[in-house]
Scaffold this active site. Structure first.
Site, PDB file in Angstrom:
ATOM      1  N   ARG A  43       6.483  61.797 -82.711  1.00 17.63           N
ATOM      2  CA  ARG A  43       7.552  62.777 -82.944  1.00 17.63           C
ATOM      3  C   ARG A  43       8.893  62.099 -83.262  1.00 17.63           C
ATOM      4  NH1 ARG A  43       9.917  65.560 -78.944  1.00 17.63           N
ATOM      5  NH2 ARG A  43       8.151  65.430 -77.527  1.00 17.63           N
ATOM      6  N   TYR A  94      16.804  82.380-100.652  1.00 18.77           N
ATOM      7  CA  TYR A  94      15.416  82.635-100.256  1.00 18.77           C
ATOM      8  C   TYR A  94      15.384  83.615 -99.074  1.00 18.77           C
ATOM      9  CZ  TYR A  94      10.894  81.758 -98.092  1.00 18.77           C
ATOM     10  OH  TYR A  94       9.668  81.915 -97.506  1.00 18.77           O
ATOM     11  N   ASP A 178      20.404  74.246-100.956  1.00 20.39           N
ATOM     12  CA  ASP A 178      18.946  74.331-101.021  1.00 20.39           C
ATOM     13  C   ASP A 178      18.586  74.100-102.487  1.00 20.39           C
ATOM     14  OD1 ASP A 178      16.277  75.053-101.254  1.00 20.39           O
ATOM     15  OD2 ASP A 178      16.415  76.689 -99.801  1.00 20.39           O
ATOM     16  N   LYS A 203       6.902  72.887-102.350  1.00 21.33           N
ATOM     17  CA  LYS A 203       6.940  73.340-103.755  1.00 21.33           C
ATOM     18  C   LYS A 203       6.764  72.158-104.707  1.00 21.33           C
ATOM     19  CE  LYS A 203       8.214  77.096-101.560  1.00 21.33           C
ATOM     20  NZ  LYS A 203       7.232  77.915-100.905  1.00 21.33           N
TER      21      LYS A 203
HETATM   22  C1  LIG Z   1      14.254  78.122-102.058  1.00 18.30           C
HETATM   23  C2  LIG Z   1      13.390  78.024-100.846  1.00 18.30           C
HETATM   24  N1  LIG Z   1      13.871  77.460 -99.733  1.00 18.30           N
HETATM   25  C3  LIG Z   1      13.123  77.343 -98.608  1.00 18.30           C
HETATM   26  C4  LIG Z   1      11.833  77.825 -98.568  1.00 18.30           C
HETATM   27  C5  LIG Z   1      11.026  77.706 -97.289  1.00 18.30           C
HETATM   28  O1  LIG Z   1      10.100  76.675 -97.422  1.00 18.30           O
HETATM   29  P1  LIG Z   1       8.665  76.629 -96.651  1.00 18.30           P
HETATM   30  O2  LIG Z   1       7.856  77.748 -97.193  1.00 18.30           O
HETATM   31  O3  LIG Z   1       8.178  75.261 -97.003  1.00 18.30           O
HETATM   32  O4  LIG Z   1       8.954  76.775 -95.197  1.00 18.30           O
HETATM   33  C6  LIG Z   1      11.286  78.418 -99.703  1.00 18.30           C
HETATM   34  C7  LIG Z   1       9.901  78.955 -99.681  1.00 18.30           C
HETATM   35  O5  LIG Z   1       9.494  79.688-100.557  1.00 18.30           O
HETATM   36  C8  LIG Z   1      12.082  78.521-100.876  1.00 18.30           C
HETATM   37  O6  LIG Z   1      11.621  79.084-101.994  1.00 18.30           O
END
Ligand SMILES: Cc1ncc(COP(=O)(O)O)c(C=O)c1O
Length: 377
Positions: A43, A94, A178, A203
């Site tokens: 961890r 998101y 992000d 992604k």
């Molecule tokens: C722009 C964006 N940020 C964060 C996330 C969250 O990521 P995760 O699904 O890997 O937890 C997503 C998921 O679709 C996303 O599209």
């Protein structure tokens, strides 16, 4: 290793074991506990995560901290804020991060303040309304953080990261970007003034729809330590196999993204000219409101397209008729996927389909979309 190498080279070259007899690729470290004398528990870090973090840190120009998912990465940053801090968010982010902020709002932990971030002055005004903390020397600073996403999910809004960071810095407030849709190869948020950049590595970085992971890259060691501490406290550490796959995915990010982006450019033009389509959002289109800014601040337009059909029913019908394009959530894989976004983002544009363009032959994707969009016989 040279930091003068281009990002394409760094994605391939950084994070490899060195020395005579070392494996070229870091093998997954499938161990939770280690003999005393070094880091003794998984961890707190393993060679698997260190390799991935070295590569990501070199790409973004900061110190990387790997997480078990994008949401865990977001929470790692947000949980490091003081109670009652205002999180000034761009209006389209998101939906999962919006829900997390809502949850933290209900318990009084943080206050989510969405603004139209295409106007940096609106961000400045909102920061000025945040509560302030006083330092022993009598100075005061806003208890606030700016959280933006560009291109945004799902509306593909493009934001001026440099202008936003500049108004935030004048007020002593940090900015988080992000950058999941942009990837480390199309936008450089830390160089534009952000203190943190984060990705859902699920992604484009992983790139094969086979893992969940996240990563935060911090501009400086203090910021990195804040977030790393939350990762340990919350146990939001990624598994060794996921980290191995994410680093393997990163090695081919440049070629995958080039192909997907070139496909997206062609498909966006054709969708915009199609009579059944009422609206297309893609920053690569000259008519897109974010085009000029994206051309100036990004090194490519990415491979996400959002487009609208006249109704939710029309969107559902079209998606049920595709065969190559998979009706599926998530994005950034080698395969083209699409979904009707009002399933998640209620109240967004009518009939909105968010499409993650893959690396297949563009003509095959277009043929599939064209027959799905044709009027029913
Ligand atoms: C722009 C964006 N940020 C964060 C996330 C969250 O990521 P995760 O699904 O890997 O937890 C997503 C998921 O679709 C996303 O599209």
């Amino acid at each position: 290793m040279s930091s003068s190498w281009s990002p394409r080279t760094r994605a391939v070259a950084f994070g490899r074991p060195t020395g005579p007899g070392a494996p070229l690729n870091q093998p997954p470290v499938l161990a939770s506990t280690f003999r005393e004398g070094g880091v003794d528990y998984a961890r707190f870090g393993t060679d698997s995560t260190t390799s991935f973090e070295e590569a990501m840190g070199s790409l973004e120009g900061g110190e990387a901290i790997a997480f078990s998912s994008g949401m865990a990465a977001a929470a790692g940053i947000l949980e490091s804020l003081p109670v009652g801090a205002h999180v000034v968010t761009s209006s389209n982010i998101y939906h999962g991060v919006r829900s997390l902020l809502g949850d933290m709002g209900e318990t009084g932990r943080l206050v989510d303040v969405p603004v139209d971030a295409t106007d940096p002055d609106a961000i400045a005004r909102t920061i000025d309304e945040a509560p302030t903390d006083s330092a022993p020397d009598g100075s005061s600073s806003p208890r606030a953080l700016v959280w933006i996403e560009t291109p945004s999910n799902p509306l593909l809004q493009i934001l001026d990261v440099e202008a936003i960071c500049s108004v935030a810095a004048e007020r002593g407030v940090d900015v988080v970007v992000d950058s999941t849709f942009a990837t480390p190869l199309r936008l450089a948020p830390l160089a534009l003034g952000a203190r943190y950049v984060m990705h859902s590595a699920t992604k484009y970085i992983g790139g094969h729809s086979d893992l969940l992971m996240g990563v935060v890259i911090a501009r400086d060691a203090d910021a990195a330590e804040q977030v790393r501490r939350r990762r340990s406290l919350h146990g939001a550490f990624p598994g060794a196999m996921e980290t191995f796959l994410a680093l393997r995915g990163l090695r081919t990010l440049a070629v995958r993204l080039d192909q997907a982006e070139s496909n997206a450019g062609l498909l966006a033009e054709r969708l915009a000219a199609h009579p059944a389509v009422t609206r297309v959002a893609y920053p690569g289109l000259a008519s897109d409101p974010g085009h000029e800014l994206a051309a100036r601040t990004m090194s490519g337009f990415g491979a996400m397209i959002s487009f609208c059909l006249p109704s939710e029913d029309a969107a559902d019908r079209a998606l049920s008729r595709t065969s190559l394009v998979a009706m599926a959530t998530s994005l950034g894989g080698v395969e083209t996927t699409a979904e009707r976004r009002n399933r998640w983002n209620e109240g967004t544009w009518t009939g909105l389909i968010r499409m993650s363009v893959g690396i297949e032959d563009a003509e095959d994707i277009w043929a599939d979309l064209e027959q799905a969009l044709a009027p029913e016989a």
